[in-house]
Write a protein that holds these residues in place. Structure first.
Motif, PDB file in Angstrom:
ATOM      1  N   UNK A   8      15.398  -5.057  -0.859  1.00 20.69           N
ATOM      2  CA  UNK A   8      14.623  -4.487   0.259  1.00 20.69           C
ATOM      3  C   UNK A   8      13.131  -4.613  -0.031  1.00 20.69           C
ATOM      4  N   UNK A   9      12.318  -4.732   0.992  1.00 17.86           N
ATOM      5  CA  UNK A   9      10.885  -4.985   0.784  1.00 17.86           C
ATOM      6  C   UNK A   9      10.181  -3.912  -0.040  1.00 17.86           C
ATOM      7  N   UNK A  10      10.619  -2.671   0.043  1.00 19.82           N
ATOM      8  CA  UNK A  10       9.936  -1.611  -0.705  1.00 19.82           C
ATOM      9  C   UNK A  10      10.178  -1.711  -2.215  1.00 19.82           C
ATOM     10  N   UNK A  16       5.782 -10.868  -4.628  1.00 21.41           N
ATOM     11  CA  UNK A  16       6.969 -11.133  -3.820  1.00 21.41           C
ATOM     12  C   UNK A  16       6.837 -10.483  -2.439  1.00 21.41           C
ATOM     13  N   UNK A  17       6.216  -9.318  -2.375  1.00 22.46           N
ATOM     14  CA  UNK A  17       6.033  -8.629  -1.091  1.00 22.46           C
ATOM     15  C   UNK A  17       5.098  -9.429  -0.183  1.00 22.46           C
ATOM     16  N   UNK A  18       4.073 -10.035  -0.753  1.00 23.52           N
ATOM     17  CA  UNK A  18       3.177 -10.881   0.034  1.00 23.52           C
ATOM     18  C   UNK A  18       3.942 -12.066   0.616  1.00 23.52           C
ATOM     19  N   UNK A  19       4.797 -12.685  -0.196  1.00 27.24           N
ATOM     20  CA  UNK A  19       5.621 -13.788   0.284  1.00 27.24           C
ATOM     21  C   UNK A  19       6.590 -13.297   1.361  1.00 27.24           C
ATOM     22  N   UNK A  36      18.966  -4.079   6.247  1.00 25.10           N
ATOM     23  CA  UNK A  36      18.232  -3.269   5.256  1.00 25.10           C
ATOM     24  C   UNK A  36      16.859  -3.840   4.944  1.00 25.10           C
ATOM     25  N   UNK A  37      16.503  -4.922   5.631  1.00 22.65           N
ATOM     26  CA  UNK A  37      15.203  -5.541   5.404  1.00 22.65           C
ATOM     27  C   UNK A  37      15.219  -6.666   4.393  1.00 22.65           C
ATOM     28  N   UNK A  38      16.375  -6.920   3.749  1.00 22.32           N
ATOM     29  CA  UNK A  38      16.466  -8.009   2.782  1.00 22.32           C
ATOM     30  C   UNK A  38      16.455  -9.363   3.472  1.00 22.32           C
ATOM     31  N   UNK A  39      15.938 -10.372   2.800  1.00 25.44           N
ATOM     32  CA  UNK A  39      15.894 -11.721   3.358  1.00 25.44           C
ATOM     33  C   UNK A  39      17.257 -12.394   3.216  1.00 25.44           C
ATOM     34  N   UNK A  45      16.064 -16.248  -2.234  1.00 23.56           N
ATOM     35  CA  UNK A  45      15.838 -16.887  -3.535  1.00 23.56           C
ATOM     36  C   UNK A  45      14.370 -17.240  -3.741  1.00 23.56           C
ATOM     37  N   UNK A  46      13.643 -17.522  -2.670  1.00 24.75           N
ATOM     38  CA  UNK A  46      12.228 -17.871  -2.797  1.00 24.75           C
ATOM     39  C   UNK A  46      11.417 -16.731  -3.392  1.00 24.75           C
ATOM     40  N   UNK A  47      11.907 -15.500  -3.219  1.00 21.02           N
ATOM     41  CA  UNK A  47      11.203 -14.335  -3.772  1.00 21.02           C
ATOM     42  C   UNK A  47      11.258 -14.292  -5.294  1.00 21.02           C
ATOM     43  N   UNK A  48      12.180 -15.035  -5.913  1.00 20.35           N
ATOM     44  CA  UNK A  48      12.285 -15.071  -7.373  1.00 20.35           C
ATOM     45  C   UNK A  48      11.040 -15.655  -8.020  1.00 20.35           C
ATOM     46  N   UNK A  49      10.415 -16.594  -7.329  1.00 15.49           N
ATOM     47  CA  UNK A  49       9.207 -17.246  -7.848  1.00 15.49           C
ATOM     48  C   UNK A  49       8.241 -17.491  -6.696  1.00 15.49           C
TER      49      UNK A  49
END
Length: 175
Positions: A8-10, A16-19, A36-39, A45-49
């Motif tokens: 979730x974004x929070x 990662x939040x900016x992305x 729940x706000x998850x991508x 997976x892009x949030x990993x890096x």
């Protein structure tokens, strides 16, 4: 079963939040967020890096919204990649778009099976021919190279590479 938890974004770190905000504020954003706000899809997976994920998602946005390929040509090529890679997510995400653009169920079934659909438009037949050559042999002979203009060919090879990358990530992360 998915290998990555949808964060979730929070719970995301600032980078990662900016992305996340960049993905969800764009034209694809409303389709890529769960309850729940998850991508969803490849974007989680892009949030990993974020240093790699952000340029990758920007490339995808450029392909989808700023290339000279027609909407039908773009979706046709995406579905060629999805069929070749057996990418259920890409198929389920892009077949409805293709339907809205006028593709018939028989054409979508042919693309899913790796067959050649009936296409009236010569430009779409050229895109199909080139996209198929790219996914099956990773190159073009001189005749295939000549069926599209160089800009369209550059955009199409980029699209095929991008969606092939996504198909690999979707498979590895079990999305």
């Amino acid at each position: 079963m998915a290998r990555l938890r949808r964060t979730p974004p929070h719970e995301l770190d600032p980078e990662a939040k900016t992305l996340y905000d960049g993905i969800t504020s764009g034209p694809r954003g409303r389709f890529m967020v769960d309850e729940h706000g998850g991508l969803t899809g490849p974007f989680n997976a892009m949030l990993l890096s974020p240093p790699v994920g952000d340029p990758l998602q920007r490339l995808g946005a450029a392909i989808r919204y700023r290339s000279t390929l027609t909407d039908r040509a773009r979706e046709l090529a995406i579905l060629v990649v999805a069929g070749h890679q057996d990418s259920a997510f890409e198929q389920s995400a892009h077949e409805p778009i293709a339907r809205d653009l006028g593709f018939a169920e028989e054409q979508l079934a042919a693309l899913r099976a790796g067959d050649t659909p009936e296409l009236d438009d010569p430009g779409e037949r050229a895109v199909l021919r080139v996209a198929r050559a790219l996914v099956t042999k990773g190159d073009l002979d001189d005749e295939e190279y000549a069926v599209l203009g160089e800009r369209e060919l550059f955009e199409l090879t980029t699209l095929v590479g991008y969606y092939t990358t996504l198909a690999l990530q979707l498979r590895v992360f079990r999305v």
